[in-house]
Scaffold this active site. Structure first.
Site, PDB file in Angstrom:
ATOM      1  N   ASP A   1       0.858  -1.180   0.000  1.00  0.00           N
ATOM      2  CA  ASP A   1       0.000   0.000   0.000  1.00  0.00           C
ATOM      3  C   ASP A   1       0.902   1.240   0.000  1.00  0.00           C
ATOM      4  O   ASP A   1       2.059   1.165   0.413  1.00  0.00           O
ATOM      5  CB  ASP A   1      -0.868  -0.076   1.262  1.00  0.00           C
ATOM      6  CG  ASP A   1      -1.565   1.223   1.543  1.00  0.00           C
ATOM      7  OD1 ASP A   1      -2.286   1.695   0.643  1.00  0.00           O
ATOM      8  OD2 ASP A   1      -1.400   1.765   2.649  1.00  0.00           O
TER       9      ASP A   1
ATOM     10  N   ASP B   1      -0.115   5.043   0.925  1.00  0.00           N
ATOM     11  CA  ASP B   1      -0.300   6.031   2.003  1.00  0.00           C
ATOM     12  C   ASP B   1      -0.354   5.366   3.372  1.00  0.00           C
ATOM     13  O   ASP B   1      -1.171   4.475   3.611  1.00  0.00           O
ATOM     14  CB  ASP B   1      -1.584   6.839   1.754  1.00  0.00           C
ATOM     15  CG  ASP B   1      -1.523   7.571   0.423  1.00  0.00           C
ATOM     16  OD1 ASP B   1      -0.416   8.000   0.037  1.00  0.00           O
ATOM     17  OD2 ASP B   1      -2.565   7.686  -0.240  1.00  0.00           O
TER      18      ASP B   1
HETATM   19 MG   LIG Z   1      -2.893   3.113   3.521  1.00  0.00          MG
END
Ligand SMILES: [Mg+2]
Length: 362
Positions: A182, A184
């Site tokens: 992922d 962020d």
């Molecule tokens: Mg995230």
């Protein structure tokens, strides 16, 4: 990726290949241009787009892929040999293909070469491929070429995937375990709908984490939900600009990501690509020859873990970003949906993933 463009074989700066190749620089790939055909860019050339030296001085440059046009396949391949590129992607045209000499065909065979053709020429090339393997030939988009290089245009996506697919296939034919990450809150500081590339900041141990994974031979693929696009908070071009900055920040440390995928839709859209949907992982598996059941997904939300579960991969929850809150909510939950590991950050995740490699726990 490090891309070398062989400008002398391109029909000109307004052709699909020239525009798409310049578009790759807008997506954060390092693009070096040799010879003519460089399209003008309204905002000036991005930092990732530069000029390659001429002649034998080209050997000072190292590229992963050489891209070029339908004329002079030998010239494009020679540029690839000098830069130690492993793959070649050429824009093909039926008349130019018919005019290829034996040496051009031989040059095509010396690198892992693939071609892109216009939709209107597909039938002609399919019926008379001039000795090229048809599975190595794909189509440009049916959209008109953009007026200038554009990270969001379908042709840019097609060229990016063509280069990544060629690199993966040149490397191996048997599916590999990968690490999906992922963005962020996992690779970079969570900002909440980050849209300004300059706000993107690597988390402290991201670089060491990715070094561990790359040293262990794992392809690293970023998979990100970016619903701010469909919510109208920012255009898709901002996501590409932020991803480009991510690539640039990592390249300073010698790290290249294998691919980046994102979903622009809102949760209510019901698409298959938004995590915990697995469509982007499946697309990556097809593009990069990956075995999802032997892969890992690391993220700061339980939806990242659920994505892993649905893809039959292993899921790691990191405590950076929203991770601590997610862990608190998880407390006492456990069960079949629990992460395979909860750990401090991506570096701890990487160390664990590397120890799982080859342990027979596939
Ligand atoms: Mg995230």
């Amino acid at each position: 990726m490090r891309i070398l463009v062989h400008g002398a074989s391109l029909p000109g700066p307004a052709g699909r290949m020239a525009l798409a190749a310049a578009g790759l620089a807008l997506r954060g790939h390092r693009v070096l241009w040799q010879g003519p055909g460089l399209p003008a860019l309204a905002g000036g050339p991005p930092a990732e787009l530069g000029r390659a030296p001429d002649g034998l001085a080209l050997a000072r440059v190292q590229a992963d892929v050489v891209v070029g046009g339908p004329a002079r396949a030998l010239g494009a391949a020679a540029a690839g040999w000098l830069t130690r590129a492993r793959c070649m992607v050429l824009a093909l045209e039926a008349p130019a293909l018919r005019a290829w000499r034996r040496r051009d065909r031989w040059a095509w065979s010396t690198l892992y070469a693939t071609g892109l053709i216009e939709e209107g020429e597909a039938e002609t090339v399919r019926s008379d491929p001039q000795g090229l393997e048809l599975e190595r030939v794909a189509l440009w988009s049916s959209d008109a070429p953009p007026p200038e290089a554009d990270a969001t245009h379908a042709d840019t996506e097609i060229l990016e995937r063509a280069c990544e697919r060629a690199l993966a296939r040149q490397r191996t034919r048997s599916p590999r375990a990968a690490v999906f990450v992922d963005r962020d809150g996992t690779l970079v500081v969570e900002r909440g709908y980050l849209s300004d590339p300059l706000d993107l900041e690597l988390l402290p141990r991201t670089v060491t984490a990715l070094r561990h994974l790359r040293a262990a031979g794992f392809p690293v693929v970023v998979v990100s939900n970016q619903s701010g696009v469909e919510r109208g908070l920012f255009p898709a071009s901002r996501v590409y600009a932020a991803m480009a900055r991510l690539r640039s920040l990592l390249r300073v440390h010698g790290i290249e990501l294998d691919a980046v995928y994102f979903c622009p839709h809102r949760p209510e859209a019901g698409c298959a690509c938004r995590k915990p949907g697995t469509a982007l992982l499946e697309r990556a598996a097809d593009d990069l020859v990956l075995a999802l059941a032997r892969s890992f997904m690391a993220g700061d939300k339980m939806l990242d873990v659920e994505t892993a579960r649905r893809a039959h991969a292993r899921g790691v929850l990191v405590r950076t970003g929203y991770g601590r809150d997610e862990e608190r909510r998880l407390a006492g939950g456990g069960g079949a949906d629990a992460p395979d590991l909860v750990c401090e950050d991506l570096e701890a995740a990487a160390r664990w993933i590397v120890t799982r490699q080859g342990t027979g726990e596939d």
